[in-house]
Design a protein around this motif. Structure first.
Motif, short mmCIF file in Angstrom:
data_model
loop_
_atom_site.label_atom_id
_atom_site.label_comp_id
_atom_site.label_asym_id
_atom_site.label_seq_id
_atom_site.Cartn_x
_atom_site.Cartn_y
_atom_site.Cartn_z
N GLU A 17 0.81 -1.19 0.13
CA GLU A 17 0.16 -0.02 -0.10
C GLU A 17 0.82 1.07 0.07
OE1 GLU A 17 -2.96 2.02 3.08
OE2 GLU A 17 -2.62 0.12 3.39
N TYR A 18 1.88 1.45 0.95
CA TYR A 18 2.78 2.41 1.06
C TYR A 18 3.55 2.55 -0.29
CZ TYR A 18 1.26 3.74 5.46
OH TYR A 18 0.50 4.19 6.61
N SER A 19 4.13 1.59 -0.93
CA SER A 19 5.08 1.45 -2.05
C SER A 19 4.18 2.09 -3.07
CB SER A 19 5.79 0.44 -2.14
OG SER A 19 4.88 -0.55 -2.70
N ALA A 34 -1.12 13.66 0.17
CA ALA A 34 -1.88 13.89 1.37
C ALA A 34 -1.81 12.82 2.12
CB ALA A 34 -3.26 14.28 0.96
N LYS A 35 -2.16 11.36 1.56
CA LYS A 35 -2.36 10.30 2.56
C LYS A 35 -0.90 9.92 3.14
CE LYS A 35 -5.94 8.05 0.41
NZ LYS A 35 -6.32 6.77 -0.78
N LEU A 36 0.26 10.04 2.48
CA LEU A 36 1.63 10.05 3.12
C LEU A 36 1.87 10.92 4.14
CD1 LEU A 36 3.76 9.18 -0.05
CD2 LEU A 36 2.74 7.68 1.70
N VAL A 37 1.26 12.18 4.21
CA VAL A 37 1.48 13.14 5.08
C VAL A 37 0.70 12.69 6.34
CG1 VAL A 37 0.89 15.66 6.04
CG2 VAL A 37 1.90 15.18 3.79
N THR A 38 -0.44 12.34 6.17
CA THR A 38 -1.25 11.73 7.35
C THR A 38 -0.45 10.59 7.84
OG1 THR A 38 -3.34 12.26 6.28
CG2 THR A 38 -3.68 10.64 7.82
N ALA A 39 0.09 9.68 7.30
CA ALA A 39 0.86 8.28 7.85
C ALA A 39 2.13 9.07 8.74
CB ALA A 39 1.52 7.70 6.47
N ASP A 43 2.33 8.76 12.79
CA ASP A 43 3.55 8.15 13.15
C ASP A 43 3.48 6.53 13.02
OD1 ASP A 43 6.15 7.67 13.76
OD2 ASP A 43 5.86 7.95 16.02
N ALA A 44 2.74 6.44 11.74
CA ALA A 44 2.44 5.04 11.16
C ALA A 44 3.79 4.31 11.36
CB ALA A 44 1.98 5.19 10.04
N PRO A 45 3.44 2.98 11.60
CA PRO A 45 4.81 1.95 11.82
C PRO A 45 5.61 1.89 10.41
CG PRO A 45 2.67 0.85 12.36
CD PRO A 45 2.21 1.87 11.86
N SER A 46 5.00 2.15 9.26
CA SER A 46 5.89 1.99 8.17
C SER A 46 6.64 3.54 7.66
CB SER A 46 5.00 1.92 6.83
OG SER A 46 3.98 1.01 7.06
N VAL A 47 6.32 4.39 8.55
CA VAL A 47 7.09 5.82 8.50
C VAL A 47 8.71 5.49 8.15
CG1 VAL A 47 7.66 8.15 9.34
CG2 VAL A 47 5.34 7.06 8.85
N LEU A 138 5.92 16.93 17.35
CA LEU A 138 5.58 17.96 16.32
C LEU A 138 6.72 18.24 15.47
CD1 LEU A 138 3.27 19.14 15.38
CD2 LEU A 138 3.46 21.15 17.15
N SER A 139 8.09 18.36 16.22
CA SER A 139 9.07 18.90 15.24
C SER A 139 9.32 17.65 14.38
CB SER A 139 10.03 19.15 16.41
OG SER A 139 11.62 19.25 15.82
N ARG A 140 9.42 16.50 14.94
CA ARG A 140 9.84 15.09 13.92
C ARG A 140 8.79 15.30 12.79
NH1 ARG A 140 6.87 11.23 12.76
NH2 ARG A 140 5.17 11.76 14.35
N ALA A 141 7.47 15.43 13.02
CA ALA A 141 6.40 15.37 12.17
C ALA A 141 6.64 16.62 10.93
CB ALA A 141 5.03 15.25 12.80
N THR A 142 7.11 17.76 11.48
CA THR A 142 7.29 18.78 10.58
C THR A 142 8.33 18.61 9.64
OG1 THR A 142 6.51 20.27 12.35
CG2 THR A 142 7.65 21.48 10.47
N GLY A 143 9.42 18.14 10.02
CA GLY A 143 10.76 17.88 9.32
C GLY A 143 10.34 16.77 8.38
N GLU A 144 9.47 15.71 8.79
CA GLU A 144 9.16 14.70 7.95
C GLU A 144 8.32 15.13 6.79
OE1 GLU A 144 10.63 10.83 10.73
OE2 GLU A 144 8.21 11.25 10.50
N VAL A 145 7.17 15.87 7.21
CA VAL A 145 6.20 16.52 6.28
C VAL A 145 7.44 17.14 5.11
CG1 VAL A 145 4.55 17.94 5.62
CG2 VAL A 145 4.44 16.17 7.49
N LEU A 146 8.07 18.09 5.68
CA LEU A 146 9.08 18.92 4.82
C LEU A 146 9.74 18.00 3.89
CD1 LEU A 146 10.52 21.52 3.95
CD2 LEU A 146 11.99 21.00 5.78
N ARG A 147 10.27 16.68 4.28
CA ARG A 147 11.03 16.18 3.38
C ARG A 147 10.10 15.42 2.41
NH1 ARG A 147 13.82 13.53 8.44
NH2 ARG A 147 13.80 15.58 9.12
N LEU A 148 9.00 15.11 2.68
CA LEU A 148 7.89 14.46 1.90
C LEU A 148 7.70 15.54 0.63
CD1 LEU A 148 4.76 12.83 3.78
CD2 LEU A 148 6.57 11.64 2.22
N PHE A 149 7.47 16.88 1.19
CA PHE A 149 7.24 17.78 0.16
C PHE A 149 8.48 17.80 -0.88
CE2 PHE A 149 3.84 20.62 2.42
CZ PHE A 149 2.80 19.61 2.51
#
Ligand SMILES: Nc1nc2c(ncn2[C@@H]2O[C@H](COP(=O)(O)OP(=O)(O)O)[C@@H](O)[C@H]2O)c(=O)[nH]1
Ligand SMILES: [Mg+2]
Length: 339
Positions: A17-19, A34-39, A43-47, A138-149
């Motif tokens: 699903e994730y791939s 958008a779905k990956l950002v939600t994951a 902090d879903a296990p596959s992150v 929140l800092s982790r999530a923000t950094g990771e969303v930034l990397r997704l973007f």
């Protein structure tokens, strides 16, 4: 079955699903993004797998942090900056972060309205993050969303955060350029120093220049910037006045952002900067996964619970028990075998 095996199996089930989401995201599909950002937010296990896969595709976009007290006009200004970036055909991502809110509700609703006109623009992606679901990171999530973007192919990502002197979100560590937005009502410069804004600002904005005291505030800030200029950096922090709701002073702000970006490119070694960022990311990821692992043990491991029971005892010494825990080889194995 061992917990670790169960987790691995669950990850395997999710993997396809994730791939496929990842593939779709990399071809520019916003819904997949958008779905990956939600994951990431949850902090879903596959992150970790996901981030590992996209990491080689990151490191290209410019990130701008916009911080300041609530109501200073940050979203209004961000809206105007998006327009400038779009005029140059840049693909723009916005992350609106509200550390004070467990839900990405109230404040962010305002942000959405402020940036409404860009919501239907194909080249703009706006996302809000609250503390809910992020496991406190929140800092982790923000950094990771930034990397997704970044991996998605955004040219610029703007991170809006409410800055009230809290350290929960260290925007400077994430953003290339940090813009601090103040208003005449923000109080005197001493307060600005106290809130630690002096250290983080690459550009100061006194917004709501239509209000009384704006010039005084700006000259106070300028004086402070001069005093603080100890020659450690060649960048001279500009102090600019604006009226974001009237789109006044925004061109000058945009110009200074570009100047700062050029400055970074010419004055700091990219390799050195990136190395520092990676080092911080490594420490952050390591810490986060370690904590998560311990949390899982606390929930699911019988023997770990005996430690918890022990520490609850009237005369328990948490330091001594922590020492015992670290000396307990079984736990060392449990933690490191499956992180
Ligand atoms: N008087 C005045 N109001 C402004 C200015 N810029 C923004 N505002 C208003 O200030 C309010 C808060 O703006 P907002 O962008 O949501 O602030 P944020 O909380 O920092 O994101 C809104 O009602 C804006 O229309 C300005 O330059 N002058
Ligand atoms: Mg806002």
């Amino acid at each position: 079955m061992q917990d670790a095996d169960k987790e691995a199996l669950a990850n395997q089930r999710k993997e396809p699903e994730y791939s496929s989401l990842l593939k779709r995201m990399l071809t520019g599909e916003k819904l997949a993004l958008a779905k990956l950002v939600t994951a990431v937010e949850n902090d879903a296990p596959s992150v970790p797998e996901l981030m590992e896969a996209i990491y080689p595709k990151t490191g290209r976009c410019y990130s701008l942090g916009v911080t300041g007290p609530p109501g200073a006009g940050k979203s209004t200004l961000v809206d105007k900056l998006i327009a400038r970036l779009r005029a140059q055909d840049k693909i723009v991502g916005v992350i609106a972060v509200d550390p004070s809110s467990p839900f990405s509700g109230g404040a962010v609703l305002g942000d959405r309205i402020r940036m409404q006109r860009h919501a239907l623009d194909e080249g703009v992606f706006i996302r809000s993050l609250g503390t809910r679901g992020t496991g406190g990171g929140l800092s982790r999530a923000t950094g990771e969303v930034l990397r997704l973007f970044d991996a998605f192919g955004m040219d610029a990502v703007i991170i809006e955060t409410v800055g009230v002197g809290q350290t929960e979100l260290d925007i400077v560590d994430i953003a290339d350029t940090t813009l601090v937005v103040l208003v005449p009502e923000s109080g005197d410069t001493v307060q600005t120093m106290k809130a630690g804004l002096m250290e983080i600002a690459d550009v100061f904005i006194v917004n709501k220049a239509d209000r009384e005291g704006a010039d005084k505030m700006a000259s106070g800030l300028k004086g402070m910037v001069e005093l603080n200029d100890c020659g450690a950096s060649d960048w001279k922090v500009p102090v600019l006045l604006s009226q974001a709701n009237q789109d006044q002073g925004v061109d000058e702000i945009y110009e200074e952002l570009n100047n700062h970006r050029d400055h970074l490119a010419t004055h700091t070694s990219k390799g050195e900067r990136r190395a520092k960022i990676r080092r911080r990311q490594f420490m952050e990821i390591l810490g986060h996964r370690f904590v998560k692992k311990v949390e899982v043990l606390a929930r699911e491991d019988e023997r770990f619970r005996t430690y918890l029971k022990e520490v609850e005892q009237e005369d328990a010494n948490p330091y001594r028990i922590t020492k015992a825990f670290f000396q307990d080889e079984e736990f060392a194995r449990k933690i490191f075998d499956s992180v």
